[in-house]
Design a protein around this motif. Structure first.
Motif, mmCIF file in Angstrom:
data_model
loop_
_atom_site.group_PDB
_atom_site.id
_atom_site.type_symbol
_atom_site.label_atom_id
_atom_site.label_comp_id
_atom_site.label_asym_id
_atom_site.label_seq_id
_atom_site.Cartn_x
_atom_site.Cartn_y
_atom_site.Cartn_z
ATOM 1 N N ALA A 28 0.831 -1.202 0.000
ATOM 2 C CA ALA A 28 0.000 0.000 0.000
ATOM 3 C C ALA A 28 0.866 1.253 0.000
ATOM 4 C CB ALA A 28 -0.906 -0.017 1.218
ATOM 5 N N SER A 31 2.554 1.786 -3.373
ATOM 6 C CA SER A 31 1.697 2.286 -4.453
ATOM 7 C C SER A 31 1.224 3.700 -4.144
ATOM 8 C CB SER A 31 0.525 1.340 -4.706
ATOM 9 O OG SER A 31 -0.161 1.091 -3.514
ATOM 10 N N PHE A 32 1.125 4.034 -2.853
ATOM 11 C CA PHE A 32 0.737 5.398 -2.495
ATOM 12 C C PHE A 32 1.847 6.369 -2.896
ATOM 13 C CE2 PHE A 32 -1.995 8.288 -0.518
ATOM 14 C CZ PHE A 32 -1.249 9.199 0.201
ATOM 15 N N SER A 35 1.897 7.002 -6.573
ATOM 16 C CA SER A 35 0.845 7.818 -7.183
ATOM 17 C C SER A 35 1.232 9.288 -7.090
ATOM 18 C CB SER A 35 -0.485 7.567 -6.470
ATOM 19 O OG SER A 35 -0.460 8.188 -5.205
ATOM 20 N N ARG A 37 1.372 13.098 -6.467
ATOM 21 C CA ARG A 37 0.751 14.011 -5.505
ATOM 22 C C ARG A 37 0.909 15.425 -6.014
ATOM 23 N NH1 ARG A 37 -3.028 11.908 -3.053
ATOM 24 N NH2 ARG A 37 -2.826 10.406 -4.699
ATOM 25 N N PRO A 45 -3.693 17.755 3.660
ATOM 26 C CA PRO A 45 -4.319 18.691 4.579
ATOM 27 C C PRO A 45 -4.882 17.906 5.743
ATOM 28 C CG PRO A 45 -5.753 18.276 2.727
ATOM 29 C CD PRO A 45 -4.495 17.528 2.474
ATOM 30 N N LEU A 47 -7.401 16.161 8.312
ATOM 31 C CA LEU A 47 -8.597 15.401 7.972
ATOM 32 C C LEU A 47 -9.798 16.269 7.693
ATOM 33 C CD1 LEU A 47 -8.957 12.271 10.189
ATOM 34 C CD2 LEU A 47 -8.542 12.528 7.758
ATOM 35 N N SER A 252 -22.734 12.134 -1.227
ATOM 36 C CA SER A 252 -21.407 12.375 -0.650
ATOM 37 C C SER A 252 -21.092 13.868 -0.638
ATOM 38 C CB SER A 252 -20.319 11.655 -1.451
ATOM 39 O OG SER A 252 -20.571 10.282 -1.548
ATOM 40 N N MET A 256 -20.183 15.858 2.689
ATOM 41 C CA MET A 256 -18.888 16.526 2.847
ATOM 42 C C MET A 256 -19.053 18.012 3.142
ATOM 43 S SD MET A 256 -16.605 14.556 -0.008
ATOM 44 C CE MET A 256 -15.036 15.399 0.304
ATOM 45 N N GLU A 261 -15.694 19.246 5.029
ATOM 46 C CA GLU A 261 -14.580 18.884 4.149
ATOM 47 C C GLU A 261 -14.557 19.760 2.904
ATOM 48 O OE1 GLU A 261 -14.106 14.398 3.760
ATOM 49 O OE2 GLU A 261 -15.703 14.551 5.243
ATOM 50 N N ALA B 96 -4.041 5.385 -7.087
ATOM 51 C CA ALA B 96 -5.176 5.418 -6.161
ATOM 52 C C ALA B 96 -5.903 4.082 -6.145
ATOM 53 C CB ALA B 96 -6.131 6.543 -6.547
ATOM 54 N N LEU B 99 -3.750 1.311 -4.586
ATOM 55 C CA LEU B 99 -3.701 1.506 -3.134
ATOM 56 C C LEU B 99 -5.017 1.049 -2.497
ATOM 57 C CD1 LEU B 99 -2.352 2.673 -0.591
ATOM 58 C CD2 LEU B 99 -3.427 4.851 -1.134
ATOM 59 N N LEU B 103 -5.273 -2.073 0.051
ATOM 60 C CA LEU B 103 -5.805 -1.907 1.407
ATOM 61 C C LEU B 103 -7.037 -2.777 1.611
ATOM 62 C CD1 LEU B 103 -5.408 1.916 2.058
ATOM 63 C CD2 LEU B 103 -4.237 0.048 3.214
ATOM 64 N N GLY B 164 -14.926 11.782 1.872
ATOM 65 C CA GLY B 164 -14.555 11.602 0.477
ATOM 66 C C GLY B 164 -13.241 12.284 0.168
ATOM 67 N N GLY B 165 -12.667 11.930 -0.999
ATOM 68 C CA GLY B 165 -11.402 12.517 -1.404
ATOM 69 C C GLY B 165 -10.299 11.484 -1.253
ATOM 70 N N ASP B 166 -9.084 11.828 -1.716
ATOM 71 C CA ASP B 166 -7.998 10.863 -1.643
ATOM 72 C C ASP B 166 -6.673 11.529 -1.278
ATOM 73 O OD1 ASP B 166 -7.627 12.232 -3.973
ATOM 74 O OD2 ASP B 166 -8.054 10.533 -5.290
ATOM 75 N N ALA B 167 -6.732 12.581 -0.458
ATOM 76 C CA ALA B 167 -5.523 13.338 -0.173
ATOM 77 C C ALA B 167 -4.609 12.605 0.804
ATOM 78 C CB ALA B 167 -5.884 14.717 0.380
ATOM 79 N N THR B 168 -5.140 11.899 1.791
ATOM 80 C CA THR B 168 -4.293 11.219 2.770
ATOM 81 C C THR B 168 -4.693 9.757 2.857
ATOM 82 O OG1 THR B 168 -5.766 11.504 4.642
ATOM 83 C CG2 THR B 168 -4.291 13.326 4.158
ATOM 84 N N ILE B 169 -3.857 8.989 3.563
ATOM 85 C CA ILE B 169 -4.128 7.558 3.711
ATOM 86 C C ILE B 169 -5.428 7.362 4.502
ATOM 87 C CG2 ILE B 169 -2.903 7.038 5.871
ATOM 88 C CD1 ILE B 169 -1.896 4.987 3.057
ATOM 89 N N ALA B 170 -5.741 8.313 5.384
ATOM 90 C CA ALA B 170 -6.972 8.191 6.174
ATOM 91 C C ALA B 170 -8.197 8.193 5.277
ATOM 92 C CB ALA B 170 -7.054 9.335 7.180
ATOM 93 N N HIS B 171 -8.103 8.895 4.145
ATOM 94 C CA HIS B 171 -9.234 8.916 3.221
ATOM 95 C C HIS B 171 -9.535 7.532 2.642
ATOM 96 C CE1 HIS B 171 -8.416 13.266 3.231
ATOM 97 N NE2 HIS B 171 -9.673 13.389 2.850
ATOM 98 N N TYR B 172 -8.534 6.640 2.678
ATOM 99 C CA TYR B 172 -8.705 5.345 2.031
ATOM 100 C C TYR B 172 -9.276 4.293 2.970
ATOM 101 C CZ TYR B 172 -6.150 6.754 -2.132
ATOM 102 O OH TYR B 172 -5.766 7.364 -3.294
ATOM 103 N N PHE B 252 -16.859 7.453 -2.760
ATOM 104 C CA PHE B 252 -15.901 8.119 -1.882
ATOM 105 C C PHE B 252 -15.056 9.162 -2.614
ATOM 106 C CE2 PHE B 252 -16.883 4.270 0.448
ATOM 107 C CZ PHE B 252 -16.957 4.704 1.753
#
Lengths: 531, 305
Positions: A28, A31-32, A35, A37, A45, A47, A252, A256, A261, B96, B99, B103, B164-172, B252
């Protein structure tokens, strides 16, 4: 058989699980890392951050339904791209809320007696994002690019039918020579697709306009960042950064916005408006639109080749109850082909009478005429439900209705290629806010959007005359005549004009939503309350 | 060496087949990219101009041959929708999705191993039986429903995870759980039945009679033999995971391959759809190949096959 765990067994189970998890975790992380950024490394940012202020920049995070495709106003025909391009590129003229032209890059204008030569004076001291000054030559170059048939740009037809030639009169004066007089020419110039683009050596991938925001960063599909353009002629905007995030699922998007968010969610679907509006930190704003959702009737085949059958269909459909019950009153019922808010609208209501139709069909003694009713599913709010209601009203009037639902990508070309339909749910929004744009594309003989196959020389003649007529009062009269013709001939049954809604955090102000479905963040600002 | 060449040839043939089928399916679908690109306001002439510019006016067999010959040289063409090279579009999105899928697989493994082993070992315990019901519930629920429920619960009500979103690992984490839950529960069931079968085999009585502890019997003698079917199933699930990613990514708001395929199909963006299908097919085949290799390490009987 019963197997009992011993301590060692538990440990081993734990160890193997840990090993497996570690392996998956490593995959993981790799692959992260692989990807892509953000380029400035300022990603990740927190959470959930209560909106808007970080590193001393005021940022507005806007959740939108679909991502833009191209940042070239001349070559993008989708709504999300138009929305972004609206902020990057200024047009010569803008429309105010009454759909009247107001100055933007052009400060003054005049036309000749006949109305086929329009002269515009440009605002001095305007620069593009790349530093090029705006003058008559750059404006001409922008229009010449769009008009060039060899480039095959998607929005060429917005002006190719009107403009014969663009001429530089002096450094800050351009002249548009038209094929024939066009009364709403300034409204045409305000079209979203006619942003002024710096063309000298500028590829669409590095867009340069003169608008209040310039492109900061674009990770296609994830986010698009616009940065305030400090040197804008109106002064720098109050917000430093607009971050557009594509959030395709409507629920969603709503959630959000509630969790903070995002700061703005556009659009909010009619089903969600009431529940989102209850959240204390969120405000939902709605605006009536000039979009007309209508039923096109196939005039080439029975039963709707007969005028009486078309009139019957129109009388049978209870628009008011569709608007009230299926769209939660977030729509204006429509009886005329020009939506309320479009220049040239006239209030007309025809009474709804479910019983008259039935008796007429019974009297004629024939079998129930079959009607194949086609509708897109997922294109317009509640479109499936609207199609079902329309079908039910037609059944009440004595038709035998079969409903077919389509995915949008297949819908229009299927309608054009097939003879199998009798009635079709469609929508149209005149992006110039003018009656000509409301009627011509969907009702003029041979227009691409004229799905019904309506061909009335009388109607064509009236709107051609109206397009040339420079006296507004006389023009209004002519559109009144045109509308009467449509009510008489019923090539389409107007159904309703949907409202459009967006949600914002309470601290975000100054966002404007126009009836042309354009959302405007240029004057947005954030109040101190929640920062 | 010859075997490796042979399987590489199989691999390429399968990929070419996948591309051919996708190409035919996309052409079969009603809808016209030039028409969608030009938009509703365009005139007939504009649509034709766009069609010429995109090369969509050429005969289909020629378009397909051109695509294959370019793809063989590593050029997947240009996206009709965005005008960018398809390779770039895929590269910016595959991270994305892989990942999310890794996960989800990790989550599934973390669910499947303990639950599968426990329920084979203690089939009659109350905990196992109640977990059975929960598992059945998860198997019966579509992934988008599970996803939306997780968002409502953990994002809106408890505000623990972003929605929603994919900016951090927490989003996943939420989407991975939503996507992996089904695979986890299903794999646990496969593992349970294969482990239960093996626990009943006479050779384990032999092991026990030789004095092996219960734990040693389970972990050393039974589990390795029971793992092969579960692993194979797990690898097959990776294809289903990519399918589930389409929905999970949409709900998501993750910018991955699944959502890209949906957008591209809606736009009739043939080159993008073909490129993404090619990549996903290669990934599924690679996962199955890896599972075969692992299985043959665990189970020597599979080596000769």
């Amino acid at each position: 058989m019963r197997v009992v765990y011993f301590r060692a067994g538990r440990k081993a189970a734990f160890a193997s699980t840990v090993r497996l998890l570690a392996l998956a975790g490593a995959i993981a992380i790799v692959s992260f890392a692989a990807s892509p950024r953000t380029s400035d490394g300022s990603a990740s940012p927190p959470l959930v951050m209560e909106a808007t202020r970080s590193d001393d920049k005021i940022t507005l995070r806007i959740g939108i339904a679909a991502e833009p495709t191209r940042l070239d106003p001349h070559d993008a025909s989708d709504a999300p791209s138009s929305m972004i391009n609206f902020h990057i590129y200024d047009r010569l003229v803008e429309l105010n809320e009454e759909m009247e032209p107001t100055p933007s890059l052009a400060t003054r204008w005049s036309r000749n007696e006949r109305g086929d030569v329009w002269t515009l004076e440009l605002r001095p001291g305007v620069v593009f994002h790349d530093g090029t000054p705006l003058d008559a030559r750059t404006v001409k170059a922008s229009f010449d690019r769009l008009l060039d048939p060899r480039l095959g740009l998607a929005r060429r037809s917005v002006i190719s039918g009107f403009v014969r030639e663009v001429v530089v009169r002096d450094a800050l004066t351009v002249e548009f020579r038209l094929y024939e007089p066009v009364a709403p020419f300034l409204q045409v110039l305000a079209h979203d697709a006619l942003g002024i683009v710096a063309t000298n050596g500028t590829e669409p991938s590095t867009p340069a306009g003169t608008g209040p925001f310039r492109l900061g960063e674009w990770i296609p599909g994830t986010r698009l960042v616009l940065e305030a353009f400090e040197a804008h002629w109106r002064g720098a905007p109050a917000v430093d950064r607009l971050v557009f995030l594509s959030i395709p699922t409507a629920s969603s998007r709503a959630i959000m916005l509630e969790t903070g968010e995002i700061d703005v969610a556009f659009p909010i679907e009619p089903v969600h408006v009431a529940s989102v509006d209850q959240s204390p930190e969120v405000v939902v704003e709605t605006s009536a639109t000039q979009r007309l959702v209508y039923l096109a009737l196939n005039m080439n085949h029975p039963p709707f080749n007969e005028k009486e059958a078309r009139r019957l269909a129109s009388r049978a459909i209870d628009r008011a109850s569709i608007a009230r019950h299926l769209l939660f009153s977030l729509a204006n019922p429509a009886w005329v082909p020009i939506a309320e808010g479009t220049w040239g609208y006239r209030a007309v209501t025809t009474p709804f009478d479910p019983h008259s139709g039935q008796s007429e069909i019974e009297r004629s003694g024939s079998n129930r005429p079959r009607v194949s009713l086609w509708s897109p599913a997922g294109r317009y709010p509640q479109d499936r439900a609207v199609a079902q209601a329309v079908g039910a009203f037609l059944e009440l009037a004595g038709f035998d209705v079969e409903i077919r639902l389509f995915e949008w990508g297949a819908y229009l070309s299927s309608l054009r290629q097939s003879d199998g339909w009798n009635a079709a749910v469609l929508g149209w929004v005149p992006s110039t806010g003018d009656a000509d744009m409301a009627l011509r594309p969907i009702l003029y003989s041979g227009s691409r959007g004229n799905i019904s196959g309506y061909a009335s020389p009388a109607f064509d003649g009236v709107i051609d005359e109206a397009a040339r007529e420079l006296d507004p009062d006389r023009r209004l009269e002519l559109y009144g005549k045109a509308v009467e013709r449509i009510i008489e001939d019923v090539p389409i049954v107007p159904l309703y004009s949907p409202h459009l809604a967006f949600g914002r955090r309470r601290s975000v102000e100054g966002v404007r939503l126009f009836s042309t479905e354009t959302i405007d963040f240029r004057f947005a600002h954030v109040t101190g309350a929640s920062m | 060496m010859r075997r490796a060449l042979g399987s590489a040839a199989d691999f390429l043939t399968a990929l070419a087949g996948v591309v051919a089928i996708s190409f035919i399916l996309m052409q079969w679908l009603p809808g016209d990219p030039a028409e969608i690109y030009a938009g509703e306001e365009a005139s007939f002439e504009e649509v034709e101009a766009v069609r010429r510019r995109m090369g969509l006016d050429r005969p289909l067999p020629i378009q397909f041959a051109q695509y294959l010959s370019r793809a063989a040289r590593g050029d997947l063409g240009t996206s009709i929708r965005s005008g960018r090279p398809v390779i770039l579009e895929l590269r910016s999105r595959m991270g994305a999705t892989f990942l999310l899928a890794s996960l989800a697989l990790a989550f599934a493994a973390a669910v499947a191993l303990p639950i599968g082993i426990m329920s084979a070992a203690h089939p009659r315990s109350t905990l196992v039986q109640s977990m059975d019901w929960v598992g059945l519930a998860i198997l019966s629920v579509p992934v988008y429903w599970l996803g939306l429920t997780l968002i409502l619960l953990f994002s809106l009500t408890f505000r623990l995870f972003p929605a929603g979103g994919d900016a951090t690992i927490a989003h996943y984490l939420l989407p991975a759980a939503a996507l992996g839950a089904h695979t986890g529960v299903a794999t646990a069931r496969v593992l349970r039945s294969s482990l239960a079968d093996i626990l009943a085999k006479p050779y384990l009585n032999t092991a026990r009679s030789k004095g092996a502890t219960q734990a040693r019997t389970l972990w050393k003698h039974a589990l390795p033999n029971a793992l092969a079917p579960a692993l194979t199933y797990f690898a097959l699930e990776s294809g289903r995971l990519l399918g589930g990613a389409v929905l999970t990514e949409t709900i998501f708001s993750i910018n991955g391959l699944g959502r890209f395929v949906v957008q591209s199909i809606a736009f009739r963006d043939y080159p993008s759809v073909l490129g993404a299908v090619l990549l996903m097919a290669a990934a599924v085949m690679a996962a199955n190949l890896a599972a075969d290799l692992v299985c043959s390490r665990i189970d020597p009987r599979l080596r000769g096959l």
